[in-house]
Design an enzyme around this catalytic site. Structure first.
Site, short mmCIF file in Angstrom:
data_model
loop_
_atom_site.label_atom_id
_atom_site.label_comp_id
_atom_site.label_asym_id
_atom_site.label_seq_id
_atom_site.Cartn_x
_atom_site.Cartn_y
_atom_site.Cartn_z
N GLU A 166 -26.99 -44.21 -23.87
CA GLU A 166 -27.31 -45.40 -23.07
C GLU A 166 -28.77 -45.41 -22.63
O GLU A 166 -29.10 -45.66 -21.48
CB GLU A 166 -26.37 -45.53 -21.86
CG GLU A 166 -24.96 -45.90 -22.29
CD GLU A 166 -24.06 -46.36 -21.15
OE1 GLU A 166 -24.57 -46.76 -20.11
OE2 GLU A 166 -22.84 -46.29 -21.33
C1 LIG Z 1 -22.78 -38.57 -28.31
C2 LIG Z 1 -23.40 -39.91 -28.46
C3 LIG Z 1 -22.64 -41.05 -28.21
C4 LIG Z 1 -23.19 -42.32 -28.44
N1 LIG Z 1 -22.40 -43.44 -28.30
C5 LIG Z 1 -22.88 -44.65 -28.72
C6 LIG Z 1 -22.04 -45.80 -28.79
O1 LIG Z 1 -20.86 -45.75 -28.46
N2 LIG Z 1 -22.57 -46.95 -29.26
C7 LIG Z 1 -23.87 -47.05 -29.63
O2 LIG Z 1 -24.29 -48.11 -30.07
N3 LIG Z 1 -24.71 -45.98 -29.55
C8 LIG Z 1 -24.25 -44.79 -29.11
N4 LIG Z 1 -25.08 -43.69 -29.05
C9 LIG Z 1 -26.48 -43.85 -29.35
C10 LIG Z 1 -27.40 -43.59 -28.17
O3 LIG Z 1 -27.31 -44.59 -27.23
C11 LIG Z 1 -28.76 -43.39 -28.83
O4 LIG Z 1 -28.69 -42.10 -29.32
C12 LIG Z 1 -29.90 -43.41 -27.94
O5 LIG Z 1 -30.22 -44.70 -27.64
C13 LIG Z 1 -31.14 -42.70 -28.57
O6 LIG Z 1 -31.33 -42.92 -29.93
P1 LIG Z 1 -31.64 -41.67 -30.90
O7 LIG Z 1 -30.65 -40.61 -30.66
O8 LIG Z 1 -31.74 -42.19 -32.27
O9 LIG Z 1 -33.04 -41.12 -30.40
P2 LIG Z 1 -34.50 -41.58 -30.83
O10 LIG Z 1 -34.62 -43.05 -30.68
O11 LIG Z 1 -34.82 -40.97 -32.13
O12 LIG Z 1 -35.39 -40.91 -29.70
C14 LIG Z 1 -35.73 -39.52 -29.70
C15 LIG Z 1 -36.51 -39.22 -28.44
O13 LIG Z 1 -37.69 -40.04 -28.39
C16 LIG Z 1 -37.75 -40.73 -27.17
N5 LIG Z 1 -38.36 -42.04 -27.37
C17 LIG Z 1 -38.06 -42.96 -28.31
N6 LIG Z 1 -38.85 -44.04 -28.15
C18 LIG Z 1 -39.65 -43.80 -27.08
C19 LIG Z 1 -40.67 -44.52 -26.39
N7 LIG Z 1 -41.07 -45.72 -26.76
N8 LIG Z 1 -41.25 -43.95 -25.33
C20 LIG Z 1 -40.89 -42.73 -24.93
N9 LIG Z 1 -39.93 -42.00 -25.52
C21 LIG Z 1 -39.32 -42.53 -26.58
C22 LIG Z 1 -36.32 -40.85 -26.69
O14 LIG Z 1 -36.27 -40.98 -25.28
C23 LIG Z 1 -35.73 -39.53 -27.16
O15 LIG Z 1 -36.00 -38.56 -26.21
C24 LIG Z 1 -24.54 -42.43 -28.81
C25 LIG Z 1 -25.32 -41.27 -29.02
C26 LIG Z 1 -24.76 -40.04 -28.86
C27 LIG Z 1 -25.60 -38.83 -29.12
#
Ligand SMILES: Cc1cc2nc3c(=O)[nH]c(=O)nc-3n(C[C@H](O)[C@H](O)[C@H](O)COP(=O)(O)OP(=O)(O)OC[C@H]3O[C@@H](n4cnc5c(N)ncnc54)[C@H](O)[C@@H]3O)c2cc1C
Length: 810
Positions: A499
């Site tokens: 989230e």
């Molecule tokens: C266990 C689990 C359950 C989930 N459940 C759902 C679900 O039910 N439905 C759904 O749609 N999604 C779900 N998600 C997705 C979750 O909401 C996303 O993982 C989250 O938004 C981050 O995306 P990412 O993991 O691809 O990280 P990335 O986008 O690759 O980010 C990696 C890091 O970079 C940082 N970052 C990225 N962009 C910026 C920026 N502009 N400035 C500063 N920092 C930045 C992030 O904060 C993070 O620390 C789930 C994820 C997990 C792991």
């Protein structure tokens, strides 16, 4: 001399007016009076006096006669503003206008009215909600064997699913007319917190259908037909929902999804959507029957209208439709809640599968932002609070039960430091959670408050787990059914990532959205600039920009005078927390001034300077957290909590001072940074960290069954059931405390009389023979030692048993 005296009088009066945010007309009248005083008492020539009166008169007329001001000044300011304003994407605009603003807006004002904080009513569970917690939730907790769920079967047992469905756990937010419970946000949060104190896996299963997902979106945007059909099925658990937004290329930047729906003619020439998607990380997706899907909608054949690209849209899709592929699972940190990918290939749905019907095509982003604003402050903060409170409950008891160097480990200063942080942070997590969910029950839908709550409850909970692990030593490390820490310790990064991952939330969302949403004037200025009606826009801009200028001048005056007086110049509630009210008022003014100066000197590029905006975000968040800590104390009416609230406030103030210092060190405009430093730290950086004595008081309250320990671990599942490894802690703690004086006697008298024995039991027997202990005292000591061994014991396994565990699989 007279001139110098007059200048001092002028500055003093102007500062007082600015400090109190006097209206422009009051400034004008007061300045006219001061000029009159100058004219009467100074020996200035008639020419000088006439010139001064003419200049004053012109300025007074230009600034106070609005049509003149708009023509001579505002027009030019408006065109400058238009050129320098950052460009906002459509999704950013939607995010910024979603929801509303609560207490954080007051903090942004630089002049918080604490009486408003005091008037916020306390949340209260209804009789039905309290009965649900004491009944079905308590029963659910007793059914859970968290070790078995996560390490052996990696699944939730059927009887738990049945219990959840039977008692309506999936309909907590659904209105009664659709068969749901229609619980308050507070009750919803308490249920999740209690279940998560036993199992994050089960709490996640309860939370997803009740948070951002089909039910939440249907409630706000669904058509009557959609509500009538889906909500009863969701409430009863007949449909298991998931919500699929994230895809491999679109994580934090969810608006970058490439999943698409194309409007076409389907069976019987019916308007339909052909969908293709590839999503990952979707919680409950492997078992979901109903998928809430976010995708980009296109209308290349103009079947709906002129527009070809309609934008992000949300629809409901049955997981049983041809082309839908679900069932495979990710493996999120050994936690057994179902999570996995979902794909769809040429899946056909009718147009009215869009949540809200065809009219809501392209409005998906706004729907998500508005729902996320509320949901983000319920499930995840509740989930991590359950774990944090369990750590507090267990760590205090364990540090009293476990002995080393002939005394309990909680008596060592080093262990007390860790206990203090567990106590202070748990107090903060609990107050932040309750403050924000109470806001939701009072009608707030604040994206900034929910982001702060999610970001800091999850981050603090991870720290609490670290300290709890350190206190437990090897007992925390060695996994098994009797380990009550390791599973949630391993799981703690999950809530940090979902989230909105915390780094992004801190450095981009909290201040980025806060600066525009919570600032008293920026949104009004932006709306005025965007107004298509030029005359109306000019009038609105004039109002906003001059009020903004007054606000800025006032914050200059407030920042300096409050820093000089440590906040003592402002009106605040009295009582033991008066000092903190004052210092938070001071920091509110410092923050408001720094934020405005950063926006003024960096402009639109500030949103890309995340290291700076992250520090401004810290200031806003800590002011918000400090307010929640104070509010919690005032509501609890529990004097034993005073060390906790004052430790938390001191800690937050030190961190705010540090963030502000680092912000000034790195502000690109060095001249502005120097002026600001003089204003905000005129006497240097004077805030001190909490004293060790405060920490000792906190630790002591956690090392015995105090009222405050009970209050801070309220709703943790502590029953002594077979699968609940913390169930015995309280009774053993009481036993250990009762035996402490006997242990002292055994140790000192035994030493004096040179009592021998290879182990504890032998020493007790020798002490009995020597007359140091009576029969019953000896038995009490032996029983206590056995109980202590039970708590400090760790599990062991055969090689085969280990190989069969899910987490041990290759
Ligand atoms: C266990 C689990 C359950 C989930 N459940 C759902 C679900 O039910 N439905 C759904 O749609 N999604 C779900 N998600 C997705 C979750 O909401 C996303 O993982 C989250 O938004 C981050 O995306 P990412 O993991 O691809 O990280 P990335 O986008 O690759 O980010 C990696 C890091 O970079 C940082 N970052 C990225 N962009 C910026 C920026 N502009 N400035 C500063 N920092 C930045 C992030 O904060 C993070 O620390 C789930 C994820 C997990 C792991």
């Amino acid at each position: 001399m007279i001139i110098l005296g007059w200048i001092i009088l002028f500055l003093a009066v102007t500062s007082i007016l600015a400090f109190n945010r006097a209206a422009l007309i009051i400034f004008t009248i007061t300045d006219a009076f001061l000029l009159l005083v100058f004219s009467v008492f100074s020996h200035a020539s008639d020419v000088t006096l006439s010139t001064l009166w003419v200049i004053f008169g012109l300025l007074a007329i230009i600034f106070n006669v609005l049509p003149l001001r708009q023509r001579l000044l505002t027009r030019y300011l408006l065109s400058f503003y238009r050129k320098s304003m950052p460009s906002l994407s459509a999704t950013e605009k939607e995010a910024l206008t979603a929801g509303n603003v609560g207490w954080e807006g007051e903090l942004f004002s630089g002049m918080p009215d604490w009486s408003k904080l005091q008037k916020i009513p306390a949340g209260k569970l209804s009789a039905e909600e309290a009965a649900f917690l004491a009944g079905p939730v308590e029963e659910l907790c007793a059914m859970i064997d968290n070790w078995d769920i996560n390490q052996r079967r990696f699944n939730i047992p059927a009887e738990i699913w049945q219990h959840l469905k039977k008692h309506g756990f999936f309909g907590l937010i659904i209105p009664k007319q659709y068969g749901g419970k229609q619980f308050s946000a507070l009750a919803h949060s308490q249920v999740i917190a209690k279940v998560s104190s036993v199992s994050i896996a089960v709490a996640t299963i309860v939370s997803v259908p009740n948070s951002l997902g089909p039910a939440e979106l249907l409630l706000h945007y669904g058509t009557d037909a959609q509500k009538d059909y889906y909500l009863p099925r969701l409430a009863s658990g007949e449909e298991i929902p998931c919500f699929a937004l994230t895809s491999p290329l679109a994580g934090s930047d969810a608006s970058a999804i490439v999943d698409e729906g194309v409007i076409c003619r389907g069976e019987n020439n019916q308007l339909s959507i052909r969908l293709n998607w590839d999503k990952r990380y979707i919680t409950l997706s492997p078992i979901a029957t109903l998928i809430g899907l976010a995708f980009k909608l296109y209308d290349p054949d103009h079947l709906l209208g002129e527009q070809e690209s309609l934008g992000i849209t949300c629809a409901l899709i049955s997981a049983h439709l041809p082309g839908v592929k679900t069932g495979r699972r990710h493996f999120p940190l050994c936690c057994a809640f179902p999570n996995g990918p979902t794909q769809g290939h040429d899946v056909m749905i009718p147009l009215d599968g869009i949540i809200g019907g065809a009219a809501m095509a392209g409005h998906g982003w706004r729907m998500l932002m508005e729902s996320l604003a509320a949901g983000r402050s319920i499930s995840l903060p509740a989930m991590v609070t359950g774990g944090a409170k369990r750590m507090l409950y267990a760590s205090g008891a364990y540090a009293r039960i476990r002995e080393q160097f002939h005394t309990y480990i909680g008596s060592f200063g080093g262990v007390q430091e860790a206990l203090t942080r567990i106590g202070g942070y748990t107090y903060l997590v609990e107050s932040l959670r309750l403050f924000t969910v109470t806001g939701i029950d009072n009608g707030l839908r604040s994206a900034v408050a929910s982001a702060i709550s999610k970001c800091y409850t999850t981050a603090l909970s991870r720290e609490i787990h670290d300290h709890a692990m350190d206190i437990h030593g090897g007992k925390g490390i060695c996994m098994g059914p009797s380990n009550y820490l390791a599973q949630t310790y391993i799981e703690s990064p999950i809530s940090i990532t979902v989230e909105g991952a915390n780094i992004l939330t801190r450095s981009m969302i909290i201040f980025g959205q806060g600066a525009i949403r919570c600032h008293p004037y920026i949104l009004a200025e932006m709306n005025a600039v965007a107004d298509a009606n030029e005359a109306r826009g000019l009038r609105a801009f004039d109002q906003a920009i001059f009020a903004h200028a007054g606000y800025l001048i006032s914050n200059f005056a407030r920042a300096f005078s409050l820093s000089m007086s440590f906040g003592r110049l402002c009106q605040t509630p009295s009582g033991p927390l008066k000092n903190y009210y004052q210092q938070f008022s001071q920091y509110s003014a410092l923050f408001a001034l720094s934020a405005d100066m950063a926006m003024l000197t960096i402009g639109g590029k500030l949103k890309r300077k995340e290291k700076l905006s992250g520090r401004l975000s810290d200031l806003l968040s800590m002011l918000y957290m400090g307010s929640s800590a104070i509010k919690y104390y005032e509501l609890q009416d529990e004097p034993e909590m005073l060390p906790f609230v004052s430790w938390v406030c001191d800690e937050l103030l030190v961190q705010m001072q540090q963030s502000l210092h680092e912000f000034l060190l790195n502000l690109p405009n060095r001249w502005v940074a120097c002026v600001l430093r003089v204003l905000v730290f005129p006497l240097g950086r004077r805030v001190q960290p909490p004293r060790d004595q405060r920490g000792t008081e906190i630790a002591k309250l956690l090392l015995s069954p105090s009222r405050v320990r009970a209050r801070l671990s309220q709703h943790v599942y502590t029953a002594a059931t077979v699968h609940n490894p913390i169930g015995l802690l309280d009774s053993v703690l009481a036993q250990v405390i009762a035996a402490e004086s006997l242990e002292e006697k055994l140790y000192h008298e035994g030493k004096r009389l040179k009592i021998k024995g290879r182990n504890f039991a032998e020493k007790v027997r020798s002490a009995l023979i020597a007359g140091i202990l009576t029969e019953s005292e000896a038995q009490q000591l032996l029983d206590t030692e056995n109980a202590r061994l039970k708590i400090t014991a760790v599990d062991d396994f055969s090689q085969e048993e280990l190989a069969n565990m899910r987490c041990g699989e290759a």
